[in-house]
Scaffold this motif. Structure first.
Motif, PDB file in Angstrom:
ATOM      1  N   THR A 106     -13.990  40.534 -10.112  1.00 31.91           N
ATOM      2  CA  THR A 106     -14.112  39.293 -10.859  1.00 31.91           C
ATOM      3  C   THR A 106     -15.168  38.380 -10.238  1.00 31.91           C
ATOM      4  OG1 THR A 106     -11.792  39.484 -11.417  1.00 31.91           O
ATOM      5  CG2 THR A 106     -12.787  37.323 -11.695  1.00 31.91           C
ATOM      6  N   ALA A 107     -15.085  38.215  -8.939  1.00 29.27           N
ATOM      7  CA  ALA A 107     -16.039  37.334  -8.252  1.00 29.27           C
ATOM      8  C   ALA A 107     -17.455  37.860  -8.419  1.00 29.27           C
ATOM      9  CB  ALA A 107     -15.686  37.250  -6.770  1.00 29.27           C
ATOM     10  N   VAL A 115     -18.622  37.171 -11.983  1.00 25.01           N
ATOM     11  CA  VAL A 115     -18.785  35.751 -12.261  1.00 25.01           C
ATOM     12  C   VAL A 115     -19.947  35.162 -11.468  1.00 25.01           C
ATOM     13  CG1 VAL A 115     -17.703  33.476 -12.092  1.00 25.01           C
ATOM     14  CG2 VAL A 115     -16.379  35.445 -12.879  1.00 25.01           C
ATOM     15  N   SER A 116     -19.923  35.305 -10.154  1.00 25.78           N
ATOM     16  CA  SER A 116     -20.957  34.614  -9.379  1.00 25.78           C
ATOM     17  C   SER A 116     -22.055  35.531  -8.899  1.00 25.78           C
ATOM     18  CB  SER A 116     -20.346  33.866  -8.197  1.00 25.78           C
ATOM     19  OG  SER A 116     -19.023  34.261  -7.992  1.00 25.78           O
ATOM     20  N   HIS A 140      -3.177  30.029 -16.979  1.00 25.14           N
ATOM     21  CA  HIS A 140      -4.125  31.134 -16.818  1.00 25.14           C
ATOM     22  C   HIS A 140      -3.644  32.369 -17.561  1.00 25.14           C
ATOM     23  CE1 HIS A 140      -5.862  29.394 -12.894  1.00 25.14           C
ATOM     24  NE2 HIS A 140      -6.269  28.780 -13.981  1.00 25.14           N
ATOM     25  N   ARG A 143     -13.466  33.103 -15.418  1.00 24.58           N
ATOM     26  CA  ARG A 143     -13.380  31.780 -14.773  1.00 24.58           C
ATOM     27  C   ARG A 143     -12.320  30.928 -15.458  1.00 24.58           C
ATOM     28  NH1 ARG A 143     -17.774  29.508 -16.225  1.00 24.58           N
ATOM     29  NH2 ARG A 143     -19.398  31.095 -16.122  1.00 24.58           N
ATOM     30  N   LYS A 144     -11.519  31.537 -16.307  1.00 20.03           N
ATOM     31  CA  LYS A 144     -10.402  30.887 -16.989  1.00 20.03           C
ATOM     32  C   LYS A 144     -10.819  29.922 -18.081  1.00 20.03           C
ATOM     33  CE  LYS A 144      -8.168  32.287 -13.145  1.00 20.03           C
ATOM     34  NZ  LYS A 144      -8.541  33.601 -12.730  1.00 20.03           N
ATOM     35  N   ASP A 145     -12.027  30.097 -18.598  1.00 19.83           N
ATOM     36  CA  ASP A 145     -12.418  29.319 -19.758  1.00 19.83           C
ATOM     37  C   ASP A 145     -11.769  29.905 -20.994  1.00 19.83           C
ATOM     38  OD1 ASP A 145     -13.866  27.098 -19.478  1.00 19.83           O
ATOM     39  OD2 ASP A 145     -15.839  28.089 -19.457  1.00 19.83           O
ATOM     40  N   PRO A 159     -17.780  36.533 -18.058  1.00 20.83           N
ATOM     41  CA  PRO A 159     -17.579  35.735 -16.845  1.00 20.83           C
ATOM     42  C   PRO A 159     -16.830  34.429 -17.108  1.00 20.83           C
ATOM     43  CG  PRO A 159     -19.920  36.260 -17.178  1.00 20.83           C
ATOM     44  CD  PRO A 159     -19.161  36.957 -18.245  1.00 20.83           C
ATOM     45  N   GLU A 160     -17.117  33.785 -18.246  1.00 22.43           N
ATOM     46  CA  GLU A 160     -16.422  32.510 -18.482  1.00 22.43           C
ATOM     47  C   GLU A 160     -14.920  32.723 -18.665  1.00 22.43           C
ATOM     48  OE1 GLU A 160     -18.639  33.845 -20.493  1.00 22.43           O
ATOM     49  OE2 GLU A 160     -18.014  33.804 -22.588  1.00 22.43           O
TER      50      GLU A 160
END
Ligand SMILES: Nc1ncnc2c1ncn2[C@@H]1O[C@H](COP(=O)(O)OP(=O)(O)OP(=O)(O)O)[C@@H](O)[C@H]1O
Ligand SMILES: [Mn+2]
Ligand SMILES: [Mn+2]
Length: 659
Positions: A263-264, A267-268, A196, A213-215, A209-210
């Motif tokens: 972050t949450a 992302v979501s 990460h 999300r650790k992309d 966001p990706e």
């Protein structure tokens, strides 16, 4: 530049080479001046290279990985050549010195311009910057490179406000990003902390966001960061710090959510920064472009070639509108008359006197445009052994619940182009804004004049006294010429000024503005409030021939019932209500974090201790901190104008870097 290329023109390892940029330099060809910025990974200096002003970026090299990073950044920079990318003019890539030399961009970076200098670009300027940036990123992506750290702090501006993408410290060839990640996935089976950390680079609030999300990064994650940055430029608001947006999730940082919660939410929860509004002149088509660019699904985001096309379309439209406007102007000129009548009624006892202009005029006359600067102050300090604070500053002023604004302030860092001399001041007017407006112009000018003859505390003292005398004289002459018709109008203002000479801090105060220093995490008051409720001040007033009476709710001075006991102006109460400031002198050291100066609108409802802890919980950006404090005071019911200046005395980073 007349720099010679010495063959072989490669770095010490031989992995970086260039046909046109010299990669090693004789030490005599450059001189580093003072640091402009200190990042987590480098220090950037203003420098001279072969007689030209440049910026020298000197990476902090503590591990062999850091050295690998330097070579990678240099390899990339040698390949880049685009009018929208900060120009590398030379490098030094041999031990013991590793350095990049860039063309010097006069206006620093876009974040500084927006939040420290409080620049509000016109939409056409913002559009030009967006287009320059989009073209630079389009070029970069065409070369197969992802920037991975697009944000206003990495956009440099020249003196014409043209934009240049900078900081390739995290940039990577797309093919290399892939290689690293598949290798990591395979070797560990599942993403480890190390994985990460290695892959989650960039600055949190600009991260797609990706990425959160650790992309892995793609061109489209640069598109997302671009959208957040452009929106920041259009709104003037650091993402997620907007405190005007009520009750919405937009206030995450304000509500002291943690980074994980932010972050949450991004992302979501689909959280995005508050979008610029059309009322500020931003066309709707621009807003929908931003929204497309920060779409949660990278595939729905346009590429930079699409973005460039779209921005060019908007630019074309603007040009056509401008032509039409020019045609229309002739017919609409007659509309301006009505406003003037109502203006005339406003000034019943002062005939349209502009007190800023009065102050400016007077100080120009006094200095006749010459002052010899502050050399003697600096020469008297021992350069080598003293601590050098590194400053950043910002301010926020609001009229609050009052109908009119009677506070004024000034920020004069690097006064007279002196790197180590800075002056900041706040004035809180009463019985009108006249004295505050006048003093904000004249006080720093008097200081400049006095700087060449007096010590710093004497210069401050004299500047206060002279400002007061000058203001009362000007007011008097306007009374005589009948431009001021009401005889018993005696405007005044309290004043607080901070003067920093290298590591010495001088605070001069007259009245109830207050300055505190955060030292080692605790507040230290550097001024005393001069109010009639203070016994010592009451006694001073009385012995100077003034009258003090308990009236309504507190002690007050004279028939005017003034609460403050020192001020500029108030000629009906002179000399008892003196303009002579009290001055404190503090030697700054590494423990000293920041300075907060504010009018009583803040201090009435927020304590020194609370001010320190609010700043601790706010994004470390001085203008944002000032705004945050003012908003807190307003929310707590302050009934007054509120002005806040925050000066950080040590380097701070705007957003926390992940890792
Ligand atoms: N060529 C230049 N001209 C003027 N100022 C510059 C120049 N290059 C850098 N700066 C200033 O230095 C700051 C830091 O530069 P840069 O982003 O390249 O360094 P960094 O160490 O990678 O920073 P960060 O900690 O943000 O990663 C910039 O934001 C800008 O204010
Ligand atoms: Mn940077
Ligand atoms: Mn006030």
């Amino acid at each position: 530049m007349g720099l010679e290329i010495v063959e072989p023109n490669t770095c010490v390892r031989g992995c970086c080479s260039s046909t046109c940029i010299p990669l090693h330099l004789p030490p005599s060809s450059y001189t580093l001046l003072s640091p402009i910025a200190r990042g987590a990974e480098s220090v950037v200096y203003e420098a001279f290279l072969d007689g030209n002003r440049v910026a020298a970026k000197k990476p902090i090299l503590s591990t062999s990985e850091d050295l690998d990073k330097f070579h990678k950044e240099l390899q990339l920079l040698c390949k880049l050549n685009h009018p929208g990318i900060a120009t590398l003019v030379a490098a030094h890539a041999r031990p013991p010195n590793y350095m990049f030399f860039f063309r010097f961009y006069e206006q620093q970076n876009l974040a500084h311009r927006l939040h420290v200098q409080e620049w509000t670009p016109h939409f056409d300027q913002a559009l030009a910057i967006s287009l320059q940036l989009a073209k630079a990123l389009q070029y970069l992506h065409d070369q197969g490179i992802i920037h991975r750290d697009v944000k206003p702090a990495n956009v440099l501006l020249d003196r014409n406000s043209s934009a240049y993408l900078a900081d390739f410290g995290l940039a990577q060839y797309k093919k290399d990003i892939r290689a690293v990640s598949t290798e990591n996935w395979r070797s560990s089976g599942k993403p480890t902390g190390g994985f990460h950390k290695k892959n989650m680079v960039g600055t949190l609030i600009y991260m797609a966001p990706e990425i959160l999300r650790k992309d892995i990064h793609s061109e489209k994650s640069d598109v997302y960061s671009f959208a957040v940055s452009i929106n920041e430029m259009l709104t003037g608001v650091v993402p997620y710090t907007d405190i005007r947006a009520e009750a919405q999730a937009h206030t995450v940082l304000e509500m002291s959510y943690t980074e994980q919660q932010l972050t949450a939410a991004v992302v979501s929860g689909g959280l995005r920064p508050v979008l610029a509004g059309t009322e500020s002149g931003v066309p709707a088509i621009m807003l929908s472009l931003i929204q497309k660019c920060w779409d949660v699904n990278p595939e729905n985001r346009p590429s930079f070639s699409d973005i460039v096309l779209e921005l060019e379309g908007i630019l074309q439209q603007r040009k056509e509108m401008e032509k039409e406007d020019l045609l229309l102007q002739k017919s609409s000129i007659s509309n301006g008359h009505q406003a003037i009548d109502s203006m005339n009624n406003l000034h019943t006892y002062q005939e349209n006197i502009n007190w800023y202009t009065e102050g400016e005029y007077l100080s120009k006359k006094a200095s006749s445009g010459v002052h010899s600067g502050f050399r003697i102050w600096l020469n008297s300090l021992d350069e080598s052994s003293t601590y050098h604070p590194i400053l950043s500053w910002g301010s926020f002023a609001t009229c609050g619940k009052r109908e009119s604004m009677e506070d004024t302030h000034f920020l004069m860092p690097y006064i007279c182009n002196e790197k180590d001399v800075h002056v900041f001041g706040i004035f809180d007017g009463h019985r009108g804004a006249a004295a505050a407006e006048f003093a904000a112009q004249t006080l720093p000018e008097f200081l400049k004049i006095l700087g060449s003859t007096c010590s710093p505390p004497d210069a401050l003292f004299e500047a206060f006294v002279r400002t007061d005398v000058a203001f009362r004289n000007v007011l008097d002459s306007h009374r005589k010429s009948k431009r001021v018709t009401q005889k018993d109008w005696h405007p005044g203002c309290t004043a607080s000024a901070a003067l920093i000479v290298r590591n010495k801090l001088f605070i001069a105060n007259a009245g109830d503005c207050r300055t505190i220093l955060c030292r080692g995490g605790s507040p230290l008051a550097l001024s005393r409030d001069h109010v009639a409720s203070c016994l010592e001040e009451r006694e001073r007033v009385v012995s100077a021939g003034g009258q003090v009476k308990w009236q309504v709710d507190t002690w007050r001075v004279g028939p005017a019932a003034l609460q403050v006991t020192r001020s500029i102006g108030d000629d009906d109460l002179k000399p008892a209500v003196t303009a002579e400031p009290e001055i404190t002198e503090t030697v700054l050291s590494v423990e000293d974090e920041f300075l907060v100066m504010a009018s009583d609108g803040l201090w009435d409802v927020v304590s020194n201790m609370e001010v320190v802890s609010i700043i601790r919980d706010t994004v470390k950006e001085p203008a944002m901190c000032s705004k945050r404090l003012a908003t807190e005071a307003a929310e707590r019911g302050s009934k007054d104008n509120i002005t806040v200046i925050v000066v950080f005395l040590r380097p701070v980073s705007t957003a926390e870097r992940v890792y």
